[in-house]
Write an enzyme that holds these catalytic residues in place. Structure first.
Site, short mmCIF file in Angstrom:
data_model
loop_
_atom_site.label_atom_id
_atom_site.label_comp_id
_atom_site.label_asym_id
_atom_site.label_seq_id
_atom_site.Cartn_x
_atom_site.Cartn_y
_atom_site.Cartn_z
N LYS A 1 0.18 8.59 1.93
CA LYS A 1 -1.11 8.22 2.14
C LYS A 1 -1.96 9.70 2.79
O LYS A 1 -1.90 9.57 4.09
CB LYS A 1 -1.22 6.96 2.98
CG LYS A 1 -0.74 5.76 2.33
CD LYS A 1 -0.91 5.50 1.03
CE LYS A 1 -2.58 5.05 1.03
NZ LYS A 1 -2.89 4.76 -0.48
N ASN B 1 0.77 -1.35 0.03
CA ASN B 1 -0.07 -0.02 0.05
C ASN B 1 0.87 1.21 0.02
O ASN B 1 0.74 2.09 -0.73
CB ASN B 1 -0.90 -0.07 1.20
CG ASN B 1 -1.93 1.13 1.18
OD1 ASN B 1 -1.32 2.24 1.57
ND2 ASN B 1 -3.08 0.89 1.05
N ASP C 1 -3.46 -0.09 6.13
CA ASP C 1 -4.47 -1.28 5.34
C ASP C 1 -4.10 -2.25 5.45
O ASP C 1 -4.25 -3.12 4.59
CB ASP C 1 -4.59 -0.78 3.98
CG ASP C 1 -5.39 0.52 3.73
OD1 ASP C 1 -6.18 1.11 4.73
OD2 ASP C 1 -5.42 1.01 2.78
#
Length: 342
Positions: free
Chosen positions: A110, A76, A303
């Site tokens: 992110k 991720n 995640d």
């Protein structure tokens, strides 16, 4: 990389360069108006610009004609250079054995986190350096996401595909800025959007002068802390007239659905259902599979509940290839409504 000043005649002849030049001038004017002193972008071109455009078109054609499908995979977020190179090595080895075109994915930042305390990644400058090392060392294209228009120019110098996050899929300025890099654009469908919205998003990219666009299904909100995957979307999104990708990992998020000890919430997920969604997607006949993969999902900083274990990556892909090869999902079913007769 050798660079020189853009010749005004080149700008006038090439729409992508003209649009890029315009966006940079606007950004520099904006900074000046705010009395900031940023390092002004120099209007430059690479001496091999035509070769780069040819390479982008070739990659897009390879992906949209891939059989049975192409794969976008990786962790991720960039945790470290060592980890990214380790993951790229193993993921490429597996997809190569199966004959599947690979685009390596990871994020440098992110920005959309549930908590301000959540890990975000190394940031733009360091993250792009790491992704460039992946490209050079393993000779694979890379994809990463952008969240602001001013990130697009820098990201476009490294990434082969620029991803538009789902929450930003309708942001016209971001779509246009990403499109103006000339790179392939992968637009994720917002969790709040009908599939028809992706027709408009793809058109915004094309109107900016970039025909190389893909759309990606990543689930639809179902209540407050859950997502569902409507297989009809995978078919309806073909109205965007471009490759359709299925994100089989984010689709199983449970946004802000996990309570933390000491208070607060984080996103959970249903990792055990990833094979279910993946089997459905390839049976329907998607062009690409997007999946986040990690060698130690329980320790993943972002995640973790929806990242697929690296140890099972090849096993799942083998099954998906087998399903896709016997499915006729990419072919439109011809329905005959004339009266049936014996």
């Amino acid at each position: 990389m050798k660079e020189d000043l853009i010749n005004i005649s080149i700008i006038q002849r090439h729409p992508l360069l003209r649009a890029r030049c315009s966006s940079l001038i606007q950004f520099n004017k904006f900074c000046a108006a705010r009395s900031q002193r940023p390092k002004l972008f120099k209007l430059t071109r690479r001496t091999n610009f035509r070769e780069e455009m040819g390479s982008t078109n070739a990659l897009f054609n390879q992906l949209k004609t891939a059989e049975p499908f192409f794969v976008i995979a990786g962790p991720n977020v960039i945790e470290s250079e060592q980890h990214i190179l380790y993951m790229a090595k193993h993921i490429k080895a597996i997809t190569s054995r199966l004959g599947l075109p690979l685009v390596f994915k990871s994020s440098f930042d992110k920005a959309n986190r549930t908590s301000s305390k959540s890990f975000r990644g190394p940031g733009l400058t360091e993250g792009l350096k790491i992704l460039e090392k992946v490209k050079v060392e393993y000779d694979i294209p890379v994809i990463t996401d952008v969240h602001e228009t001013i990130q697009c120019e820098a990201v476009g110098r490294v990434a082969d595909i620029i991803q538009i996050p789902a929450f930003l899929c309708r942001q016209t300025d971001l779509l246009v800025a990403a499109a103006q890099t000339g790179k392939i654009i992968n637009v994720k469908k917002g969790q709040f959007c009908a599939p028809s919205v992706m027709v408009n998003s793809a058109e915004k990219v094309r109107l900016a002068g970039n025909p190389n666009v893909m759309v990606c299904e990543r689930g639809t909100m179902f209540g407050y802390n859950d997502l569902i995957v409507d297989p009809r979307n995978l078919e309806l999104m073909r109205e965007a007239n471009c490759p359709v990708v299925a994100d089989i990992t984010h689709s199983l998020q449970q946004p802000a659905g996990k309570k933390l000890e000491g208070g607060g919430v984080a996103s959970g997920g249903l990792r055990e259902l990833i094979p279910c969604i993946a089997r459905t997607a390839v049976a329907v006949g998607v062009d690409g599979i997007f999946m986040e993969v990690h060698n130690d999902p329980l320790s993943a900083p972002v995640d973790g509940p929806t990242q697929w274990p690296l140890r099972h990556f090849e096993e799942l892909l083998e099954e998906l290839v087998s399903i896709a090869k016997v499915s006729k999902g990419k072919q439109q079913f011809r329905i005959d409504l004339s009266p049936f007769q014996d």
